[in-house]
Design an enzyme around this catalytic site. Structure first.
Site, mmCIF file in Angstrom:
data_model
loop_
_atom_site.group_PDB
_atom_site.id
_atom_site.type_symbol
_atom_site.label_atom_id
_atom_site.label_comp_id
_atom_site.label_asym_id
_atom_site.label_seq_id
_atom_site.Cartn_x
_atom_site.Cartn_y
_atom_site.Cartn_z
ATOM 1 N N ASP A 1 0.837 -1.204 0.000
ATOM 2 C CA ASP A 1 0.000 0.000 0.000
ATOM 3 C C ASP A 1 0.874 1.257 0.000
ATOM 4 O OD1 ASP A 1 0.871 -0.209 2.608
ATOM 5 O OD2 ASP A 1 -1.100 0.109 3.519
ATOM 6 N N GLU B 1 -1.496 -5.416 8.622
ATOM 7 C CA GLU B 1 -0.740 -4.722 9.667
ATOM 8 C C GLU B 1 -1.364 -4.980 11.033
ATOM 9 O OE1 GLU B 1 0.196 -0.625 8.922
ATOM 10 O OE2 GLU B 1 0.992 -1.069 6.916
ATOM 11 N N GLU C 1 9.114 -4.210 10.796
ATOM 12 C CA GLU C 1 9.627 -2.950 10.240
ATOM 13 C C GLU C 1 10.191 -2.055 11.350
ATOM 14 O OE1 GLU C 1 7.092 -1.031 7.385
ATOM 15 O OE2 GLU C 1 8.277 0.825 7.407
#
Ligand code: KIV
Length: 262
Positions: free
Chosen positions: A42, A113, A180
């Protein structure tokens, strides 16, 4: 690598390389490369459209990009498509509808996520035959809640919480985790603790693989140089040189030549 089975089998068997792609054009380069698998991120909203966040991506937009990438890859690579902003937070039925769009478009897995509060959605998709990768640490869709794009899990308590989330993702049936912007030591602990592949971005060298944005790894995103990005080529420089040469050739009349004319 073409399937989730090959993806999972790589745990401890050689590092996995993953690149983003948003279009058939990038996908054709990736198809001809040894890069293992492709994420339709995204981040298309930020990298391609110039938005400050990924919020503008919708299931329909992600499906369109996934279809384009699938055409460009022509069956050569394992494709993961991002669940966009809050698509996993509306309940199981909207999540299934989002998965239907992405998988019909050509994805072999989806990436979601976070895990807290929607582990049931992850389990439901996995039980429905949709492989799910869970993205933890700096989750860009939560940038406002996180107070910015910042390194996560820097305190012992935050690291413990992240490890708990990673275990919860595995328990929910996830086939992999993306971590991340977390300290290398925390990423290493999670990589050792999980039996599924852990793919890092800004998470140090100890994970089972790495993911980078196509444009970042090729030097096509001038002005964006966080510590975790390495530009493996100066494609941005080549583009600049090409545009300069084109404009100069038009200006001095050397383009088009007789051979380039009818
Ligand atoms: O959207 C994206 O590109 C991503 C990667 C940076 C992991 O989620």
């Amino acid at each position: 690598m073409k399937t989730v089975l090959e993806f999972k089998a790589r745990k401890g068997q050689g590092r996995i390389s993953m690149s983003t792609a948003y279009t058939a054009w990038e996908a054709r380069f990736l198809a001809a490369s040894p890069v293992d698998c492709v994420l339709v991120g995204d981040s298309v909203a930020t990298v391609i459209d110039g938005d400050a966040t990924t919020f503008a991506a919708t299931p329909e937009i992600m499906a369109r990009h996934t279809a384009a990438v699938a055409r460009g890859l022509a069956g050569t690579k394992f494709i993961i498509a991002d669940f966009p902003f809050l698509a996993a937070r509306k309940g199981i039925v909207p999540a299934v509808e989002c998965a239907v769009l992405l998988m019909r478009a050509g994805a072999h897995a989806v990436k979601i996520e976070g895990i807290d509060g929607h582990a049931d959605v992850v389990s439901h998709l996995v039980e429905s035959g949709v492989p799910v990768i869970v993205h933890l640490g700096l989750t860009p869709q939560s940038v406002n809640g996180l107070g910015g794009y910042k390194v996560q899990a820097k305190t012992e308590a935050a690291a413990e919480a992240l490890i708990t989330q990673a275990r919860a993702a595995e328990a929910a049936g996830a086939c992999g985790v993306v971590l991340e912007c977390v300290p290398s030591e925390v990423a290493q602990i999670i990589t050792v603790a999980l039996a599924i592949p852990v793919i890092g971005i800004g998470a140090g060298p100890h994970t089972d693989g790495q993911v980078l944005v196509f444009h970042d790894l090729l030097g096509l995103n001038p002005g964006f140089s966080p510590r975790f990005v390495r530009a493996f080529a100066d494609a941005g420089g080549a583009v600049g040189n090409g545009l300069n040469a084109y404009a100069a050739a038009v200006a001095d009349g050397s383009f088009p030549s007789a051979k380039e004319s009818y």
